[in-house]
Design an enzyme around this catalytic site. Structure first.
Site, PDB file in Angstrom:
ATOM      1  N   HIS A  48       0.768  -1.157   0.107  1.00 16.24           N
ATOM      2  CA  HIS A  48       0.065  -0.050  -0.018  1.00 16.24           C
ATOM      3  C   HIS A  48       0.502   1.176   0.041  1.00 16.24           C
ATOM      4  O   HIS A  48       0.374   2.138  -0.050  1.00 16.24           O
ATOM      5  CB  HIS A  48      -1.093   0.074   1.254  1.00 16.24           C
ATOM      6  CG  HIS A  48      -0.264   0.298   2.366  1.00 16.24           C
ATOM      7  ND1 HIS A  48       0.397  -0.525   3.165  1.00 16.24           N
ATOM      8  CD2 HIS A  48      -0.314   1.527   3.152  1.00 16.24           C
ATOM      9  CE1 HIS A  48       0.923   0.101   4.289  1.00 16.24           C
ATOM     10  NE2 HIS A  48       0.633   1.319   4.533  1.00 16.24           N
ATOM     11  N   HIS A  79       1.830   6.875  -0.871  1.00 15.20           N
ATOM     12  CA  HIS A  79       0.808   5.832   0.253  1.00 15.20           C
ATOM     13  C   HIS A  79      -0.325   6.058  -0.535  1.00 15.20           C
ATOM     14  O   HIS A  79      -1.279   7.066  -0.567  1.00 15.20           O
ATOM     15  CB  HIS A  79       0.773   6.776   1.642  1.00 15.20           C
ATOM     16  CG  HIS A  79       0.377   6.091   2.798  1.00 15.20           C
ATOM     17  ND1 HIS A  79      -1.150   5.792   2.776  1.00 15.20           N
ATOM     18  CD2 HIS A  79       0.808   5.323   3.577  1.00 15.20           C
ATOM     19  CE1 HIS A  79      -1.256   4.994   3.759  1.00 15.20           C
ATOM     20  NE2 HIS A  79      -0.112   4.781   4.318  1.00 15.20           N
TER      21      HIS A  79
END
Length: 165
Positions: free
Chosen positions: A70, A85
């Site tokens: 992620h 992110h």
């Protein structure tokens, strides 16, 4: 006037980041997570993606890749550290919906595919998809300028200009 005639000082170095995702640029302060919105993780901006392919915003070395895919960190040859992110709190998906195409230690070129993400899965699971792109070592930055607003195309549109100290 002096800079216009003679350019930057020799030790100044400008690097430009391109969009890591296709979507809409938003100010970092509008990200749904206070860690990013308050610039605790670093300064930058965010993209609300419309497509799930994440590309390298700059050439460098993959220095961090979370097991859940992620988030990814890239360090340039000049020492600039970039964190991408994908979404907010998406670590809770434990990697579901994310596919990485690189590993820690890989050298990547600007525009190269890094990760794909199932944006529908993120949204259906209740996660915000805003994707912060931040400089995590701001102490090396002399000046940062946002180059784009509105919609951008991954790997094509320049989004940030960073003047290094």
């Amino acid at each position: 006037m002096f800079k216009k005639l003679f350019g930057q000082k020799k030790n100044d170095k400008e690097v430009k980041l391109v969009a890591a995702l296709t979507g809409e640029i938003i100010p970092i302060e509008r990200v749904e997570d206070p860690v990013f919105a308050q610039k605790m993780a670093g300064d930058g901006l965010a993209i609300v993606p419309t497509q799930g392919e994440v590309v390298a915003p700059i050439s460098g070395k993959v220095t961090h890749l979370f097991d859940t895919h992620h988030a990814i960190g890239i360090t340039t040859k000049e020492g600039l550290e970039i964190l991408i992110h994908i979404g907010i709190d998406t670590v809770k998906l434990d990697g579901k919906g994310f596919n990485a195409y690189v590993e820690v230690g890989d050298e990547v070129k600007q525009g190269e595919r890094l990760i794909t993400v199932d944006l529908n899965l993120l949204k259906e699971s209740g996660f915000a998809i805003s994707t912060p792109i931040v400089i995590t070592n701001g102490e090396v930055v002399a000046e940062q300028k946002v180059l784009a607003t509105g919609n951008v195309i991954a790997g094509e549109d320049e989004i940030l200009s960073i003047l290094l100290k």
